[in-house]
Design an enzyme around this catalytic site. Structure first.
Site, short mmCIF file in Angstrom:
data_model
loop_
_atom_site.label_atom_id
_atom_site.label_comp_id
_atom_site.label_asym_id
_atom_site.label_seq_id
_atom_site.Cartn_x
_atom_site.Cartn_y
_atom_site.Cartn_z
N ASN A 106 0.82 -1.12 0.10
CA ASN A 106 -0.01 0.20 -0.15
C ASN A 106 0.85 1.29 -0.04
O ASN A 106 1.95 1.25 0.72
CB ASN A 106 -0.94 -0.25 1.23
CG ASN A 106 -1.79 1.08 1.24
OD1 ASN A 106 -1.56 2.26 2.01
ND2 ASN A 106 -2.93 1.27 0.55
N ARG B 115 1.01 13.19 6.74
CA ARG B 115 1.71 14.32 7.27
C ARG B 115 2.57 13.71 8.36
O ARG B 115 2.33 12.93 9.06
CB ARG B 115 0.39 15.17 7.96
CG ARG B 115 0.94 16.29 8.32
CD ARG B 115 -0.23 17.18 8.69
NE ARG B 115 -0.75 16.74 10.18
CZ ARG B 115 -1.71 17.06 10.72
NH1 ARG B 115 -2.61 17.80 10.03
NH2 ARG B 115 -2.03 16.59 11.71
N HIS C 239 -6.64 2.70 4.66
CA HIS C 239 -5.88 1.54 4.52
C HIS C 239 -4.68 1.47 5.47
O HIS C 239 -4.31 0.21 5.74
CB HIS C 239 -5.22 1.34 2.87
CG HIS C 239 -6.61 1.40 1.67
ND1 HIS C 239 -6.47 1.83 0.67
CD2 HIS C 239 -7.92 1.21 1.86
CE1 HIS C 239 -7.51 2.02 0.13
NE2 HIS C 239 -8.42 1.51 0.88
N GLU D 266 -0.95 0.18 -5.06
CA GLU D 266 -0.73 1.34 -5.88
C GLU D 266 0.44 1.35 -6.69
O GLU D 266 0.49 1.97 -7.71
CB GLU D 266 -0.87 2.65 -5.04
CG GLU D 266 -2.23 2.78 -4.32
CD GLU D 266 -2.38 2.00 -3.12
OE1 GLU D 266 -3.44 2.41 -2.47
OE2 GLU D 266 -1.50 1.35 -2.81
N GLU E 186 -2.89 22.75 5.77
CA GLU E 186 -3.45 21.26 5.41
C GLU E 186 -3.91 21.41 3.65
O GLU E 186 -3.72 22.74 3.30
CB GLU E 186 -4.82 21.16 6.18
CG GLU E 186 -4.67 20.97 7.48
CD GLU E 186 -4.46 19.47 7.96
OE1 GLU E 186 -4.13 18.47 6.80
OE2 GLU E 186 -4.06 18.99 9.07
#
Length: 177
Positions: A15, A20, A37, A78, A128
């Protein structure tokens, strides 16, 4: 712009995700995990009383970066998506201190573990993806065991701020697809 590489202990499927992280000391950072995940994988290791091996990779081909932001079903690696975009498998190498593979052409790799048991420490505030700067909070702790890098490595960072910045453009694309 670090991408976390982990592997599900039950299925062996990898994965990739972006988390952050705030430097907390010479060999540790905060590691924010949303209930997705990565958190599910962490919970599996933690339930067994084991630390979660994590490789944080900085500076990779843009296809790997885009794949790391792709919102997919659990069980889809991925890195395979990145290979699909590239038209060939991503070349990988083994980490030196943990049992994970990372892109062979990565600029910097932080190898380490997240301790089991939901150990949290204060962290933030941060800019953010929304462009806002919320209050400080708490996050898990990523304990760094080793740092490897290419000669004359390039440190790739993201700019957070009012949209549109590289953060919204790269992660937003993967979410929308």
């Amino acid at each position: 712009a670090g991408i976390a590489f982990v592997r599900d202990p039950d299925t062996g499927i990898g994965n990739l995700s972006v988390h952050r992280q705030q430097v907390q000391g010479r060999d540790k950072t905060g590691f924010l995990m949303l209930p997705r995940h990565m958190r599910r994988i962490y919970d599996k290791y933690s339930a067994r009383g084991l630390p979660t091996p994590v490789a944080v990779v900085i500076g990779v081909h843009p296809a790997i970066w885009l794949a790391s932001g792709y919102t997919t079903s659990p069980g889809v690696d991925e890195l395979g998506l990145a290979g699909g975009m590239l038209g060939e498998a991503v070349r990988t190498v083994k980490c030196e201190t943990i049992d994970l593979d990372v892109p062979a052409d990565a600029e910097i790799v932080l190898e380490g573990e997240i301790a089991p048991g939901n150990q949290l420490e204060p962290e933030g505030p941060f800019g953010e993806v929304t462009g806002l700067y919320p209050d400080a909070g708490s996050a898990h702790v990523f304990n760094v065991k080793a740092i490897t890098r290419r000669r004359d490595a390039i440190y790739y960072a993201l700019h957070c701020g009012f949209p549109v910045t590289d953060t919204q453009a790269t992660t937003g694309l993967g979410i929308e697809v």
